[in-house]
Design an enzyme around this catalytic site. Sequence first.
Site, PDB file in Angstrom:
ATOM      1  N   SER A  26       0.825  -1.208   0.000  1.00 29.23           N
ATOM      2  CA  SER A  26       0.000   0.000   0.000  1.00 29.23           C
ATOM      3  C   SER A  26       0.862   1.261   0.000  1.00 29.23           C
ATOM      4  O   SER A  26       0.732   2.131  -0.871  1.00 29.23           O
ATOM      5  CB  SER A  26      -0.928  -0.010   1.223  1.00 29.23           C
ATOM      6  OG  SER A  26      -1.654   1.198   1.311  1.00 29.23           O
ATOM      7  N   GLN A  27       1.768   1.385   0.960  1.00 31.83           N
ATOM      8  CA  GLN A  27       2.636   2.568   1.004  1.00 31.83           C
ATOM      9  C   GLN A  27       3.728   2.507  -0.053  1.00 31.83           C
ATOM     10  O   GLN A  27       4.051   3.506  -0.695  1.00 31.83           O
ATOM     11  CB  GLN A  27       3.264   2.704   2.395  1.00 31.83           C
ATOM     12  CG  GLN A  27       2.322   3.121   3.499  1.00 31.83           C
ATOM     13  CD  GLN A  27       1.846   4.568   3.366  1.00 31.83           C
ATOM     14  OE1 GLN A  27       2.460   5.391   2.703  1.00 31.83           O
ATOM     15  NE2 GLN A  27       0.725   4.870   4.012  1.00 31.83           N
ATOM     16  N   SER A  50       8.989 -12.542  -5.179  1.00 35.64           N
ATOM     17  CA  SER A  50       7.798 -11.774  -4.827  1.00 35.64           C
ATOM     18  C   SER A  50       6.828 -11.668  -6.004  1.00 35.64           C
ATOM     19  O   SER A  50       7.218 -11.381  -7.138  1.00 35.64           O
ATOM     20  CB  SER A  50       8.184 -10.362  -4.377  1.00 35.64           C
ATOM     21  OG  SER A  50       7.029  -9.561  -4.204  1.00 35.64           O
ATOM     22  N   ASP A  82       6.291  -4.004   9.907  1.00 35.71           N
ATOM     23  CA  ASP A  82       7.112  -3.747  11.099  1.00 35.71           C
ATOM     24  C   ASP A  82       7.835  -4.993  11.574  1.00 35.71           C
ATOM     25  O   ASP A  82       9.020  -4.953  11.919  1.00 35.71           O
ATOM     26  CB  ASP A  82       6.230  -3.221  12.250  1.00 35.71           C
ATOM     27  CG  ASP A  82       5.729  -1.814  12.013  1.00 35.71           C
ATOM     28  OD1 ASP A  82       6.382  -1.060  11.274  1.00 35.71           O
ATOM     29  OD2 ASP A  82       4.668  -1.472  12.568  1.00 35.71           O
ATOM     30  N   HIS A 107       7.142   4.776   9.572  1.00 38.78           N
ATOM     31  CA  HIS A 107       6.633   4.540  10.931  1.00 38.78           C
ATOM     32  C   HIS A 107       7.853   4.276  11.810  1.00 38.78           C
ATOM     33  O   HIS A 107       8.811   3.631  11.376  1.00 38.78           O
ATOM     34  CB  HIS A 107       5.683   3.338  10.927  1.00 38.78           C
ATOM     35  CG  HIS A 107       5.116   2.979  12.271  1.00 38.78           C
ATOM     36  ND1 HIS A 107       4.719   3.917  13.193  1.00 38.78           N
ATOM     37  CD2 HIS A 107       4.873   1.767  12.836  1.00 38.78           C
ATOM     38  CE1 HIS A 107       4.247   3.296  14.266  1.00 38.78           C
ATOM     39  NE2 HIS A 107       4.337   1.995  14.076  1.00 38.78           N
ATOM     40  N   GLY A 133      -1.735   4.051   1.916  1.00 43.85           N
ATOM     41  CA  GLY A 133      -0.977   4.356   0.716  1.00 43.85           C
ATOM     42  C   GLY A 133      -1.837   4.601  -0.518  1.00 43.85           C
ATOM     43  O   GLY A 133      -1.496   5.412  -1.377  1.00 43.85           O
ATOM     44  N   GLU A 230     -23.723   3.382   8.369  1.00 47.68           N
ATOM     45  CA  GLU A 230     -23.838   4.821   8.595  1.00 47.68           C
ATOM     46  C   GLU A 230     -22.629   5.404   9.319  1.00 47.68           C
ATOM     47  O   GLU A 230     -22.482   6.628   9.397  1.00 47.68           O
ATOM     48  CB  GLU A 230     -25.130   5.133   9.365  1.00 47.68           C
ATOM     49  CG  GLU A 230     -26.379   4.901   8.529  1.00 47.68           C
ATOM     50  CD  GLU A 230     -27.622   5.514   9.149  1.00 47.68           C
ATOM     51  OE1 GLU A 230     -27.499   6.547   9.843  1.00 47.68           O
ATOM     52  OE2 GLU A 230     -28.713   4.951   8.945  1.00 47.68           O
ATOM     53  N   SER A 251     -29.481  15.642  13.257  1.00 50.24           N
ATOM     54  CA  SER A 251     -30.728  16.199  13.786  1.00 50.24           C
ATOM     55  C   SER A 251     -30.577  16.564  15.258  1.00 50.24           C
ATOM     56  O   SER A 251     -29.680  16.062  15.950  1.00 50.24           O
ATOM     57  CB  SER A 251     -31.863  15.187  13.626  1.00 50.24           C
ATOM     58  OG  SER A 251     -31.666  14.094  14.516  1.00 50.24           O
TER      59      SER A 251
END
Length: 338
Positions: A26-27, A50, A82, A107, A133, A230, A251
């Site tokens: 993602s990053q 990979s 990590d 991080h 990411g 919601e 509301s």
Amino acid sequence: MKVYYDSDASLDYLLGKNIAVLGFGSQGHAHALNLKESGCNVCVGLRRESKRWALAEAAGLTVKTVPEASEWADVIMILLPDQDQKAVYDKDIVSHLKAGDTLAFAHGFNIHYKQIVPPTNVNVMMIAPKSPGHLVRRTYLEGAGVPCLIAIHQDADGKTKELALAWAKGIGGTKAGVIETNFKNETETDLFGEQAILCGGSAELIKAGFETLVNAGYPPELAYFECMHEMKLIVDLYYEGGISRMYYSVSDTALYGGMTRGTRLITDETRKEMKKILEEIQNGQFANEWLTEYKNGQPLMNKLRKENSEHLIEKVGANLRGMMSWLFKKNAKEEVGV
């Protein structure tokens, strides 16, 4: 607290350097692609086997093995999980570091908890986008960006802050704003937010509300919409203008009910447990627990994953989301890093 924007950063500190982004998740995909399109000389570092190797190449990026990328690079951004970073650093990175090289992180976990202790003659910095990411990538393509944190742990050549700001600019962060912090504060606040609110507290609150309605005899589909679906509408209001924006938009009935009942759920006992969670993060107990869990094959995490995947809210939600065709189009695009 100073916030840095485009005019405070220069890509010149990155241009001409060899940049390795280790990882293409993602990053990783966002950093690598955004920097490449900002004119930087970027390669992606991956294991030879990979499955992401072909994806990175298909995106137009040069791909090397992690040792090759580390040897080649002047700046190495470690965007691996990590729990994997120390092993990869010890095996494939540290022996290739040269005086004046820069190690970068998104991080602070491994630096703060001393899993990785870099040589004193290299720079160590952090550029941490405050979003997943896929949003880093999407907002960059839209000509915008997401807010980032930067931190400097070691400044061997005296220019590491300028380099961190250049990186943030290269991925689009200076369009939204960049705040300077330190590895300790980023790590501890990030872990606390994940555990107490974002990934822990909110998920348990949603499940508890769903279970309360279903156990009282209400249709699960109705409970799902009220307690899960919601939630996004409310979170969007928080995102746009804070709690006051949410209060303004709902509301009067919802506002009065929420303000008078919310404090009955988040009590002094809840706050005591939050404090305990923070203490476990600060003293390293959580880090040690998680790394031990990972080394032992993740038995507890696998058990909890299974339990959560089998929860009724997941089954009901999957059926209801099946009617929302727009979700599949959006998720399909983000899966391939578009």
